[in-house]
Design a protein around this motif. Structure first.
Motif, mmCIF file in Angstrom:
data_model
loop_
_atom_site.group_PDB
_atom_site.id
_atom_site.type_symbol
_atom_site.label_atom_id
_atom_site.label_comp_id
_atom_site.label_asym_id
_atom_site.label_seq_id
_atom_site.Cartn_x
_atom_site.Cartn_y
_atom_site.Cartn_z
ATOM 1 N N PRO A 53 -34.810 1.263 -27.162
ATOM 2 C CA PRO A 53 -33.372 1.017 -27.312
ATOM 3 C C PRO A 53 -33.051 0.031 -28.446
ATOM 4 N N CYS A 54 -33.867 -1.003 -28.595
ATOM 5 C CA CYS A 54 -33.647 -1.960 -29.679
ATOM 6 C C CYS A 54 -33.972 -1.329 -31.038
ATOM 7 N N LEU A 55 -34.977 -0.485 -31.072
ATOM 8 C CA LEU A 55 -35.331 0.200 -32.318
ATOM 9 C C LEU A 55 -34.179 1.092 -32.776
ATOM 10 N N VAL A 56 -33.546 1.776 -31.836
ATOM 11 C CA VAL A 56 -32.401 2.628 -32.166
ATOM 12 C C VAL A 56 -31.273 1.768 -32.742
ATOM 13 N N LYS A 57 -31.001 0.624 -32.122
ATOM 14 C CA LYS A 57 -29.943 -0.262 -32.612
ATOM 15 C C LYS A 57 -30.304 -0.843 -33.974
ATOM 16 N N TYR A 58 -31.583 -1.146 -34.170
ATOM 17 C CA TYR A 58 -32.048 -1.640 -35.465
ATOM 18 C C TYR A 58 -31.811 -0.590 -36.546
ATOM 19 N N ASP A 59 -32.186 0.653 -36.265
ATOM 20 C CA ASP A 59 -31.984 1.724 -37.239
ATOM 21 C C ASP A 59 -30.511 1.892 -37.582
ATOM 22 N N LEU A 60 -29.646 1.786 -36.568
ATOM 23 C CA LEU A 60 -28.207 1.899 -36.796
ATOM 24 C C LEU A 60 -27.714 0.753 -37.673
ATOM 25 N N GLN A 61 -28.130 -0.463 -37.365
ATOM 26 C CA GLN A 61 -27.727 -1.634 -38.161
ATOM 27 C C GLN A 61 -28.172 -1.484 -39.612
ATOM 28 N N ARG A 62 -29.414 -1.055 -39.789
ATOM 29 C CA ARG A 62 -29.962 -0.890 -41.137
ATOM 30 C C ARG A 62 -29.173 0.164 -41.911
ATOM 31 N N THR A 63 -28.821 1.261 -41.242
ATOM 32 C CA THR A 63 -28.051 2.328 -41.878
ATOM 33 C C THR A 63 -26.662 1.835 -42.258
ATOM 34 N N VAL A 64 -26.004 1.126 -41.345
ATOM 35 C CA VAL A 64 -24.660 0.606 -41.617
ATOM 36 C C VAL A 64 -24.702 -0.358 -42.801
ATOM 37 N N LYS A 65 -25.675 -1.274 -42.810
ATOM 38 C CA LYS A 65 -25.785 -2.227 -43.914
ATOM 39 C C LYS A 65 -26.010 -1.510 -45.236
ATOM 40 N N SER A 66 -26.797 -0.457 -45.218
ATOM 41 C CA SER A 66 -27.076 0.313 -46.427
ATOM 42 C C SER A 66 -25.816 1.008 -46.946
ATOM 43 N N VAL A 67 -25.066 1.610 -46.034
ATOM 44 C CA VAL A 67 -23.828 2.304 -46.419
ATOM 45 C C VAL A 67 -22.809 1.308 -46.964
ATOM 46 N N VAL A 68 -22.669 0.176 -46.293
ATOM 47 C CA VAL A 68 -21.728 -0.843 -46.751
ATOM 48 C C VAL A 68 -22.141 -1.360 -48.123
ATOM 49 N N ARG A 70 -23.801 0.169 -50.462
ATOM 50 C CA ARG A 70 -23.490 1.184 -51.478
ATOM 51 C C ARG A 70 -22.000 1.228 -51.754
ATOM 52 N N SER A 71 -21.195 1.106 -50.713
ATOM 53 C CA SER A 71 -19.748 1.177 -50.856
ATOM 54 C C SER A 71 -19.191 -0.027 -51.605
ATOM 55 N N CYS A 72 -19.839 -1.154 -51.461
ATOM 56 C CA CYS A 72 -19.337 -2.379 -52.082
ATOM 57 C C CYS A 72 -19.622 -2.436 -53.579
ATOM 58 N N SER A 73 -20.412 -1.536 -54.092
ATOM 59 C CA SER A 73 -20.724 -1.565 -55.515
ATOM 60 C C SER A 73 -19.609 -0.949 -56.353
ATOM 61 N N GLU A 74 -18.685 -0.254 -55.717
ATOM 62 C CA GLU A 74 -17.574 0.357 -56.438
ATOM 63 C C GLU A 74 -16.437 -0.647 -56.577
ATOM 64 N N THR A 75 -15.707 -0.541 -57.678
ATOM 65 C CA THR A 75 -14.565 -1.414 -57.909
ATOM 66 C C THR A 75 -13.287 -0.654 -57.566
ATOM 67 N N ALA A 76 -12.397 -1.321 -56.860
ATOM 68 C CA ALA A 76 -11.120 -0.698 -56.505
ATOM 69 C C ALA A 76 -10.267 -0.530 -57.755
ATOM 70 N N PRO A 77 -9.472 0.537 -57.802
ATOM 71 C CA PRO A 77 -8.554 0.716 -58.944
ATOM 72 C C PRO A 77 -7.598 -0.467 -59.041
ATOM 73 N N SER A 78 -7.192 -0.807 -60.257
ATOM 74 C CA SER A 78 -6.375 -2.008 -60.463
ATOM 75 C C SER A 78 -5.047 -1.951 -59.713
ATOM 76 N N ASP A 79 -4.420 -0.772 -59.610
ATOM 77 C CA ASP A 79 -3.143 -0.707 -58.889
ATOM 78 C C ASP A 79 -3.330 -0.986 -57.400
ATOM 79 N N LEU A 80 -4.440 -0.536 -56.837
ATOM 80 C CA LEU A 80 -4.734 -0.824 -55.433
ATOM 81 C C LEU A 80 -4.979 -2.319 -55.254
#
Length: 98
Positions: A53-68, A70-80
């Protein structure tokens, strides 16, 4: 030993295991970020190797951190960005006036 006594001991063991899991789950974020010393890393890894059960939660945490990450490397458009900053300032004014 009666069945009720045996079940009671299992329940206590489950509670101890859950408490241990809570402790390890709190350290998973630090483990993923490599912010634990060697002894703590080894302890967390051992727990993950033996607790599915902890391994499953670890994998989920690792996946979420990875997605976040990747998402944080993009810059929001200036109007936004301008609209968000405008809203933040409006909220600050409302808080200040309260």
């Amino acid at each position: 030993m009666s069945h009720d006594q045996d079940h009671s001991q299992d329940h206590t063991h489950d509670e101890v295991s859950k408490e241990q899991c809570v402790d390890y789950l709190e350290r998973i974020v630090y483990f993923i970020d490599k912010e634990l010393d060697e002894a703590d890393c080894a302890a967390v890894q051992l727990h993950l190797d033996t607790c599915n059960p902890c391994l499953v939660k670890y994998d989920l945490q690792r996946t979420v951190k990875s997605v976040v990450a990747r998402s944080c490397s993009e810059t929001a458009p200036s109007d936004l960005r301008e609209r968000v900053l405008f809203k933040l300032r409006a909220v600050q004014v409302q808080i200040t006036e309260s």
